[in-house]
Design an enzyme around this catalytic site. Structure first.
Site, short mmCIF file in Angstrom:
data_model
loop_
_atom_site.label_atom_id
_atom_site.label_comp_id
_atom_site.label_asym_id
_atom_site.label_seq_id
_atom_site.Cartn_x
_atom_site.Cartn_y
_atom_site.Cartn_z
N ASP A 1 -3.71 -0.80 -0.82
CA ASP A 1 -4.80 -1.54 -1.17
C ASP A 1 -4.57 -2.42 -2.85
O ASP A 1 -3.70 -1.53 -3.37
CB ASP A 1 -6.25 -0.74 -1.47
N HIS B 1 -0.45 -10.51 -2.07
CA HIS B 1 -0.07 -9.86 -0.73
C HIS B 1 1.41 -10.30 -0.28
O HIS B 1 1.97 -9.54 0.29
CB HIS B 1 -0.98 -10.90 0.37
N ASN C 1 -11.79 -7.14 7.41
CA ASN C 1 -11.14 -8.12 6.78
C ASN C 1 -11.47 -9.55 6.95
O ASN C 1 -11.02 -10.67 6.64
CB ASN C 1 -9.70 -7.67 6.34
N ARG D 1 -13.34 -12.18 5.22
CA ARG D 1 -12.82 -12.78 3.71
C ARG D 1 -12.76 -14.29 4.08
O ARG D 1 -12.69 -14.55 5.21
CB ARG D 1 -11.38 -12.21 3.57
N ILE E 1 -12.43 5.71 2.59
CA ILE E 1 -11.44 5.64 3.77
C ILE E 1 -11.47 4.39 4.53
O ILE E 1 -10.67 3.91 5.23
CB ILE E 1 -11.67 7.01 4.67
C1 IPE Z 1 -8.73 -1.59 3.19
O1 IPE Z 1 -8.84 -2.41 2.21
C2 IPE Z 1 -7.93 -2.30 4.18
C3 IPE Z 1 -6.74 -2.49 4.16
C4 IPE Z 1 -5.92 -1.99 3.17
C5 IPE Z 1 -5.84 -3.30 4.98
P1 IPE Z 1 -10.11 -3.02 1.72
O2 IPE Z 1 -9.72 -3.72 0.60
O3 IPE Z 1 -10.40 -3.93 2.82
O4 IPE Z 1 -11.35 -1.92 1.59
P2 IPE Z 1 -12.62 -2.00 0.81
O5 IPE Z 1 -13.42 -3.08 1.09
O6 IPE Z 1 -12.19 -1.79 -0.72
O7 IPE Z 1 -13.35 -0.74 1.09
C1 IPE Z 2 -5.15 -4.95 0.42
O1 IPE Z 2 -5.28 -5.71 -0.80
C2 IPE Z 2 -4.69 -5.87 1.57
C3 IPE Z 2 -5.52 -6.18 2.57
C4 IPE Z 2 -6.69 -5.60 2.49
C5 IPE Z 2 -5.29 -7.40 3.46
P1 IPE Z 2 -6.78 -6.40 -1.14
O2 IPE Z 2 -6.71 -7.64 -0.60
O3 IPE Z 2 -7.79 -5.25 -0.65
O4 IPE Z 2 -6.78 -6.29 -2.75
P2 IPE Z 2 -7.65 -5.95 -3.70
O5 IPE Z 2 -8.46 -4.66 -3.28
O6 IPE Z 2 -8.79 -7.23 -3.57
O7 IPE Z 2 -7.27 -5.80 -5.10
MG MG Z 3 -9.02 -4.14 -1.07
#
Ligand code: IPE
Ligand code: IPE
Ligand code: MG
Length: 245
Positions: A12, A29, A60, A63, A187
């Site tokens: 994350d 990413h 996700n 998004r 989690i």
């Molecule tokens: C969890 O991260 C999923 C991945 C790392 C792929 P998210 O960024 O989606 O989780 P939340 O929304 O902060 O709980």
């Molecule tokens: C984790 O990084 C990757 C995915 C969930 C695909 P994020 O895209 O959730 O990054 P933050 O949490 O917005 O910084």
């Molecule tokens: Mg995230």
């Protein structure tokens, strides 16, 4: 050092890493994909047998379209590039999640990677893609119910082992350590069933900055933890015996 047999990581913080630098989230990413390569190599070197990476959750999909598209494109590039190297390093590749929601192009690459590396043994690398534990558990329940309805399964015979065998992770050991980067202490629908007795390690570091040194810090902390599985300390490590599994 005692390394986890199965390490699972919630990768994350890619978006925030980029936003801090006033860059588009997709750059985060892309940088995160580089971290995957270094973590895979180091886990292989250290003797981790199973590495599971949470790359894209069921949630996700909600998004913005642009970000989802960019992530899928990146996934395709990553798989094509990485897969070529997996074979020579004896890494078996698998994926968990609702894979039929992924674009057909990605599924083709995934299937190819899974087939080509099926005989590899040193480490199993699993990507959680379009993965959510609640969805996985619901699918498992559906499958058990269908077997019961068809008269192939006695509902009274459904036990923990039976349910675990219907999960996407069937046949894999449970994770021993779950790492989450970026400071979030949750989690987020990852391996809810499987992580019942996992150790958790949280770090403030954003995933693109998660270095080999950070990985070592997490593994050292894990090696210091005393796991009990509901038993007493004396039962788990009797006096005079090495503390470990
Ligand atoms: C969890 O991260 C999923 C991945 C790392 C792929 P998210 O960024 O989606 O989780 P939340 O929304 O902060 O709980
Ligand atoms: C984790 O990084 C990757 C995915 C969930 C695909 P994020 O895209 O959730 O990054 P933050 O949490 O917005 O910084
Ligand atoms: Mg995230």
């Amino acid at each position: 050092m005692r390394v986890p047999n199965h390490l699972a990581i919630i990768m994350d913080g890619n978006g925030r890493w980029a936003e801090q630098r006033r860059l588009p989230r997709v750059i985060g990413h892309r940088k995160g994909a580089e971290t995957v390569q270094s973590v895979v190599s180091e886990c292989l070197r250290l003797g981790v047998r199973h590495l599971t990476l949470y790359a894209f959750s069921s949630e996700n999909w909600g998004r913005p379209r642009d970000e989802v598209d960019a992530l899928m494109e990146l996934l395709g590039i990553f798989l094509k590039r990485e897969i070529r190297q997996l074979g020579s390093r004896d890494i078996r590749f698998t994926a968990i999640g609702e894979l039929d929601r992924l674009p057909a192009k990605i599924r083709t690459i995934l299937d190819q990677a899974i087939d080509e590396t099926a005989g590899n043994r040193t480490m199993t690398l699993t990507l959680a893609l379009s993965y959510g534990s609640r969805n996985e558990l619901a699918r498992a329940a559906r499958s058990l119910a269908a077997k019961a309805a068809a008269g192939l399964l006695d509902p009274a015979a459904i036990d923990e082992e039976c349910l675990a065998a219907e999960l996407d992770t069937a046949g894999f050991p449970d994770p021993d350590l779950v790492i989450r980067t970026s400071g979030e202490m949750r989690i987020s629908n990852f391996l809810l069933w499987q992580a019942a007795y996992a150790e958790f390690y949280f770090t403030e570091v954003f995933w693109p900055d998660f270095s080999t040194a950070q990985l070592h810090a997490a593994l050292e902390e894990f090696a210091r933890r005393e796991r009990r599985f509901g038993l007493t300390g004396a039962q788990v490590s009797p006096p005079g015996r090495e503390n470990g599994h």
